[in-house]
Design a protein around this motif. Structure first.
Motif, short mmCIF file in Angstrom:
data_model
loop_
_atom_site.label_atom_id
_atom_site.label_comp_id
_atom_site.label_asym_id
_atom_site.label_seq_id
_atom_site.Cartn_x
_atom_site.Cartn_y
_atom_site.Cartn_z
N PHE A 1 0.83 -1.21 0.00
CA PHE A 1 0.00 0.00 0.00
C PHE A 1 0.87 1.26 0.00
O PHE A 1 0.55 2.24 -0.66
CB PHE A 1 -0.94 0.00 1.21
CG PHE A 1 -2.27 -0.64 0.92
CD1 PHE A 1 -3.29 0.05 0.27
CD2 PHE A 1 -2.51 -1.95 1.27
CE1 PHE A 1 -4.51 -0.54 -0.02
CE2 PHE A 1 -3.73 -2.56 0.99
CZ PHE A 1 -4.73 -1.85 0.34
N VAL B 1 0.06 3.69 -3.04
CA VAL B 1 -0.75 4.86 -2.71
C VAL B 1 0.16 6.05 -2.40
O VAL B 1 0.82 6.08 -1.35
CB VAL B 1 -1.67 4.57 -1.50
CG1 VAL B 1 -2.54 5.78 -1.18
CG2 VAL B 1 -2.55 3.35 -1.78
N LEU C 1 -1.26 4.52 7.50
CA LEU C 1 -1.78 3.16 7.65
C LEU C 1 -1.57 2.76 9.11
O LEU C 1 -0.45 2.54 9.54
CB LEU C 1 -1.04 2.22 6.71
CG LEU C 1 -1.77 0.94 6.30
CD1 LEU C 1 -1.14 0.34 5.05
CD2 LEU C 1 -1.75 -0.08 7.41
N VAL D 1 -6.95 2.93 8.05
CA VAL D 1 -6.21 4.10 7.56
C VAL D 1 -6.81 5.39 8.13
O VAL D 1 -7.99 5.45 8.49
CB VAL D 1 -6.21 4.17 6.02
CG1 VAL D 1 -5.35 3.05 5.45
CG2 VAL D 1 -7.62 4.08 5.45
N CYS E 1 -6.86 4.92 -0.87
CA CYS E 1 -6.32 3.55 -0.95
C CYS E 1 -7.02 2.74 -2.04
O CYS E 1 -6.39 1.89 -2.68
CB CYS E 1 -6.44 2.85 0.40
SG CYS E 1 -5.40 3.56 1.67
N VAL F 1 -6.13 -0.54 -5.18
CA VAL F 1 -6.31 -1.74 -4.37
C VAL F 1 -6.33 -2.99 -5.24
O VAL F 1 -5.88 -4.06 -4.82
CB VAL F 1 -7.59 -1.64 -3.50
CG1 VAL F 1 -8.85 -1.73 -4.34
CG2 VAL F 1 -7.60 -2.74 -2.43
N ILE G 1 -10.78 -2.13 3.49
CA ILE G 1 -10.12 -0.89 3.91
C ILE G 1 -11.09 -0.11 4.78
O ILE G 1 -12.18 0.25 4.33
CB ILE G 1 -9.70 -0.04 2.69
CG1 ILE G 1 -8.84 -0.88 1.74
CG2 ILE G 1 -8.94 1.19 3.14
CD1 ILE G 1 -8.57 -0.23 0.41
#
Length: 358
Positions: free
Chosen positions: A208, A212, A222, A237, A250, A258, A272
């Motif tokens: 991630f 991201v 995160l 998050v 995300c 994702v 998420i």
């Protein structure tokens, strides 16, 4: 050795990435070790190696004495004055003590020692490189599968993916490119041993961070990761900028961000959720995609009691309890779940203190 030696040093510099001085110093040490195998060698000798010509000589300091008792460390006044008439008893003379027949035997011995020293230096360089990358993602190619271990070629070395760090639903084939998480790097007599993982929560976290930009830049944080590798994961998050939706960042445009991670993890489902400093709200969010009616929390015991609509109970608990289990791992809270009907028929006993509700 001369020019051939210089050429060999240059080749090693280009192919192995060593600084020339490291190789020259290793050569001097190897030659000195070879000299010390000679009979009557001077214990305080050292080697001078010309970096431009490749010529070398063994040098040693000898004390000027009237009568020589130890030739290895002493020189007579008469012999010393052949070098310079200024020498007196008690002076120290620096002189060339290279044995007459030293060349060929020294070259062979030095070559063997140099090879060993360079191997050690190369292992050290590789160890330092990968040790500094503990907790990071690395990409390699599956080289072979032996027993239950998978060996990954990283270019300069190989890493071991043991069965405990493999995803049960994945198949590992020779030649496949694979991303792994570096768990630990150890020094061994055979070189660095790199332990990697496909199951570690850190793999999901780093994926991630790489995918991201808002996480990489620190705008989105995160907070927590919970995984059941190959099956399902949850991440929590938080956005430091109220104008940026952390979940949306995300997920990415059309879910592309994702989806890239899901593809890398071979269709592992990823939830998420939004982190909140209020534990009741955070726990409610962690049970996504289930909807929550209420959350009662006990801060002292880090325990919570959650009520969900009747039709959401199975979704909140998940198949074989997976959703509730991951939510508990994600939040680090104990979570008890009841449907509205169950809560009415057998109400939770209220917490004595420290309770809150979402």
């Amino acid at each position: 050795m001369s020019q051939e030696l210089i050429q060999a040093v240059m080749v090693l510099t280009k192919t192995k990435g060593f600084a020339p001085e490291v190789i020259f110093e290793s050569l001097e040490a190897a030659l000195l070790q070879a000299y010390r195998k000679e009979p009557s060698s001077n214990p305080d000798a050292y080697v001078e190696l010309n970096r431009e010509t490749g010529e070398y000589k063994v040098m040693a300091k000898k004390e000027v004495v009237e009568a020589v008792e130890t030739p290895e460390t002493q020189i007579s006044l008469e012999d010393a004055r052949q070098q310079s008439p200024r020498f007196e008893i008690g002076d120290v003379v620096e002189m060339n003590v290279t044995p007459a027949n030293f060349g060929r035997s020294a070259a062979h011995t030095a070559k063997q020692m140099l090879i060993q020293r360079l191997k050690e230096a190369e292992r050290s360089v590789v160890f330092e490189e990968y040790f500094s990358r503990e907790g990071d993602i690395i990409t390699g190619i599956i080289e072979r599968v032996e027993g239950k271990n998978v060996y990954i070629n990283l270019g300069k070395t190989e890493a071991i993916l043991p069965p405990t760090e493999q995803i049960a639903t994945e198949t590992y084939r020779e030649g496949d490119r694979i991303k792994c998480y570096i768990v630990e790097v150890k020094k061994t007599t055979k070189g660095p041993q790199i332990m990697i993982s496909r199951t570690h929560p850190g793999l999901l976290k780093r994926l991630f961070e790489l995918e991201v930009p808002e996480i990489f830049e620190g705008v989105v944080e995160l907070k927590s990761v919970a995984r059941e590798p190959g099956m399902r994961s949850k991440i929590a998050v938080y956005s430091r900028d109220e104008n940026i939706d952390p979940v949306g960042a995300c997920v990415g445009p059309k879910g592309q961000r994702v989806q890239h991670i899901v593809d890398e993890l071979h269709d592992e489902k990823i939830d998420i959720v939004k982190w909140d400093e209020d534990p009741a709200i955070y726990i409610a969010n962690s049970l996504s995609p289930a909807k929550v009616v209420s959350v009662d929390v006990n801060e002292e015991e880090k325990a919570s009691r959650v009520v969900v609509p009747d039709y959401q109970l199975s979704l909140a608990i998940g198949k074989a309890g997976q959703n509730a289990r991951l939510a508990a791992k994600l939040t680090n809270w104990k979570i008890d779940i009841k449907s509205e009907t169950q809560a009415q028929e057998e109400p939770f006993e209220p917490y004595a203190s420290g309770a809150g509700e979402a």
